[in-house]
Design a protein around this motif. Structure first.
Motif, PDB file in Angstrom:
ATOM      1  N   PHE A 221       2.358   1.583  -3.465  1.00 32.32           N
ATOM      2  CA  PHE A 221       1.338   2.057  -4.398  1.00 32.32           C
ATOM      3  C   PHE A 221       1.110   3.554  -4.220  1.00 32.32           C
ATOM      4  O   PHE A 221       1.033   4.310  -5.185  1.00 32.32           O
ATOM      5  CB  PHE A 221       0.028   1.297  -4.179  1.00 32.32           C
ATOM      6  CG  PHE A 221      -1.049   1.631  -5.172  1.00 32.32           C
ATOM      7  CD1 PHE A 221      -1.162   0.910  -6.344  1.00 32.32           C
ATOM      8  CD2 PHE A 221      -1.932   2.667  -4.934  1.00 32.32           C
ATOM      9  CE1 PHE A 221      -2.144   1.220  -7.266  1.00 32.32           C
ATOM     10  CE2 PHE A 221      -2.915   2.981  -5.850  1.00 32.32           C
ATOM     11  CZ  PHE A 221      -3.021   2.250  -7.016  1.00 32.32           C
ATOM     12  N   ASN A 222       1.011   4.013  -2.979  1.00 32.67           N
ATOM     13  CA  ASN A 222       0.768   5.431  -2.705  1.00 32.67           C
ATOM     14  C   ASN A 222       1.926   6.313  -3.148  1.00 32.67           C
ATOM     15  O   ASN A 222       1.719   7.481  -3.477  1.00 32.67           O
ATOM     16  CB  ASN A 222       0.476   5.650  -1.229  1.00 32.67           C
ATOM     17  CG  ASN A 222      -0.862   5.088  -0.825  1.00 32.67           C
ATOM     18  OD1 ASN A 222      -1.737   4.873  -1.658  1.00 32.67           O
ATOM     19  ND2 ASN A 222      -1.026   4.826   0.453  1.00 32.67           N
TER      20      ASN A 222
ATOM     21  N   ARG B 101      -3.673  10.513  -6.314  1.00 30.79           N
ATOM     22  CA  ARG B 101      -4.517   9.859  -5.305  1.00 30.79           C
ATOM     23  C   ARG B 101      -5.909   9.481  -5.830  1.00 30.79           C
ATOM     24  O   ARG B 101      -6.903   9.639  -5.140  1.00 30.79           O
ATOM     25  CB  ARG B 101      -4.673  10.744  -4.070  1.00 30.79           C
ATOM     26  CG  ARG B 101      -3.380  11.054  -3.368  1.00 30.79           C
ATOM     27  CD  ARG B 101      -2.875   9.806  -2.690  1.00 30.79           C
ATOM     28  NE  ARG B 101      -1.701  10.104  -1.883  1.00 30.79           N
ATOM     29  CZ  ARG B 101      -0.516   9.573  -2.123  1.00 30.79           C
ATOM     30  NH1 ARG B 101      -0.355   8.758  -3.122  1.00 30.79           N
ATOM     31  NH2 ARG B 101       0.503   9.859  -1.354  1.00 30.79           N
ATOM     32  N   ASP B 102      -5.954   8.966  -7.082  1.00 26.84           N
ATOM     33  CA  ASP B 102      -7.234   8.513  -7.613  1.00 26.84           C
ATOM     34  C   ASP B 102      -7.356   6.989  -7.553  1.00 26.84           C
ATOM     35  O   ASP B 102      -8.249   6.415  -8.151  1.00 26.84           O
ATOM     36  CB  ASP B 102      -7.427   9.009  -9.047  1.00 26.84           C
ATOM     37  CG  ASP B 102      -6.373   8.461 -10.002  1.00 26.84           C
ATOM     38  OD1 ASP B 102      -5.386   7.867  -9.534  1.00 26.84           O
ATOM     39  OD2 ASP B 102      -6.542   8.643 -11.225  1.00 26.84           O
ATOM     40  N   ASN B 103      -6.463   6.341  -6.819  1.00 24.77           N
ATOM     41  CA  ASN B 103      -6.428   4.888  -6.648  1.00 24.77           C
ATOM     42  C   ASN B 103      -6.237   4.153  -7.959  1.00 24.77           C
ATOM     43  O   ASN B 103      -6.660   3.010  -8.109  1.00 24.77           O
ATOM     44  CB  ASN B 103      -7.676   4.369  -5.916  1.00 24.77           C
ATOM     45  CG  ASN B 103      -7.657   4.745  -4.459  1.00 24.77           C
ATOM     46  OD1 ASN B 103      -6.595   4.798  -3.839  1.00 24.77           O
ATOM     47  ND2 ASN B 103      -8.812   5.049  -3.907  1.00 24.77           N
ATOM     48  N   ARG B 104      -5.608   4.823  -8.923  1.00 26.24           N
ATOM     49  CA  ARG B 104      -5.210   4.216 -10.189  1.00 26.24           C
ATOM     50  C   ARG B 104      -3.837   4.777 -10.533  1.00 26.24           C
ATOM     51  O   ARG B 104      -3.552   5.927 -10.260  1.00 26.24           O
ATOM     52  CB  ARG B 104      -6.174   4.571 -11.325  1.00 26.24           C
ATOM     53  CG  ARG B 104      -7.580   4.114 -11.087  1.00 26.24           C
ATOM     54  CD  ARG B 104      -8.468   4.419 -12.259  1.00 26.24           C
ATOM     55  NE  ARG B 104      -8.339   5.822 -12.658  1.00 26.24           N
ATOM     56  CZ  ARG B 104      -8.916   6.345 -13.719  1.00 26.24           C
ATOM     57  NH1 ARG B 104      -9.663   5.605 -14.489  1.00 26.24           N
ATOM     58  NH2 ARG B 104      -8.753   7.609 -14.025  1.00 26.24           N
ATOM     59  N   ILE B 105      -3.009   3.955 -11.144  1.00 21.82           N
ATOM     60  CA  ILE B 105      -1.691   4.409 -11.554  1.00 21.82           C
ATOM     61  C   ILE B 105      -1.678   4.505 -13.067  1.00 21.82           C
ATOM     62  O   ILE B 105      -1.886   3.515 -13.761  1.00 21.82           O
ATOM     63  CB  ILE B 105      -0.585   3.458 -11.066  1.00 21.82           C
ATOM     64  CG1 ILE B 105      -0.549   3.454  -9.537  1.00 21.82           C
ATOM     65  CG2 ILE B 105       0.764   3.858 -11.622  1.00 21.82           C
ATOM     66  CD1 ILE B 105       0.442   2.488  -8.947  1.00 21.82           C
TER      67      ILE B 105
ATOM     68  N   THR C 153       0.837  -1.204   0.000  1.00 18.56           N
ATOM     69  CA  THR C 153       0.000   0.000   0.000  1.00 18.56           C
ATOM     70  C   THR C 153       0.869   1.249   0.000  1.00 18.56           C
ATOM     71  O   THR C 153       0.595   2.202  -0.727  1.00 18.56           O
ATOM     72  CB  THR C 153      -0.924  -0.005   1.225  1.00 18.56           C
ATOM     73  OG1 THR C 153      -1.694  -1.200   1.209  1.00 18.56           O
ATOM     74  CG2 THR C 153      -1.838   1.190   1.223  1.00 18.56           C
TER      75      THR C 153
ATOM     76  N   ASP D 214       1.177   6.592  -6.976  1.00 17.95           N
ATOM     77  CA  ASP D 214      -0.109   7.223  -7.305  1.00 17.95           C
ATOM     78  C   ASP D 214      -0.088   8.675  -6.833  1.00 17.95           C
ATOM     79  O   ASP D 214      -0.546   9.005  -5.749  1.00 17.95           O
ATOM     80  CB  ASP D 214      -1.248   6.445  -6.636  1.00 17.95           C
ATOM     81  CG  ASP D 214      -2.609   6.959  -7.031  1.00 17.95           C
ATOM     82  OD1 ASP D 214      -2.725   7.591  -8.088  1.00 17.95           O
ATOM     83  OD2 ASP D 214      -3.564   6.732  -6.272  1.00 17.95           O
TER      84      ASP D 214
END
Length: 158
Positions: free
Chosen positions: A76-77, A83-87, A73, A80
């Motif tokens: 991933f953060n 911060r749209d929970n998509r890369i 997590t 990203d």
């Protein structure tokens, strides 16, 4: 024609600025000091005048729970950025683009072999003392990596 209009507009703006400045100066007095206004004294607050509430049986909002964030997590953060929970592809390649810009010495977005191998090229230039674009055995010996001291053993074995 345009110059005349622009000149007239600039003159009007200067006049308007002067009027606003004059009005502001008139309010504070010509000496630059503000006129003294009467100040009303605040009444002293007595301890009996303090607000009170009957808090028997009342409970406030619970504080938020702390969550454990796993390694994936956090990773991933870091990627990203929006911060749209998509890369996106741009987000994924942003670290590589930064590294590419460091290697691209002349900033033309083209990476030549010399730019890519800049550490080796720089090492060759330093080692080539006579600048004949060839290294002799003695010159090549200067490129030898420095020896690292061996770590001391922490074992108390005898």
């Amino acid at each position: 024609m345009i110059r005349g209009l622009l000149g007239g507009l600039a003159a009007l703006m200067l006049v308007a600025a002067g009027i606003f400045w004059w009005q502001g100066r008139a309010e504070t007095g010509f000496g630059g000091e503000a006129p003294a206004l009467p100040v009303a004294e605040a009444p002293e607050a007595e301890p009996e005048d303090l607000p009170s509430a009957d808090a028997d049986g009342m409970m406030g909002v619970a504080p938020p729970e702390a969550t454990t964030v796993g390694r994936e997590t956090r990773r991933f953060n870091l990627v990203d950025k929006d911060r749209d929970n998509r890369i996106s592809r741009t987000e994924m390649l942003s670290g590589r683009a930064r590294d590419f810009r460091k290697l691209d010495k002349d900033g033309n977005n083209l990476l030549t072999f010399d730019e890519w191998a800049h550490t080796t090229v720089d090492k060759f230039k330093v080692a080539d003392g006579n600048a004949d674009l060839f290294l002799t055995r003695e010159e090549f010996a200067t490129t030898r990596p420095k020896e690292r001291p061996k770590p001391k053993q922490k074992c108390a074995c005898k």
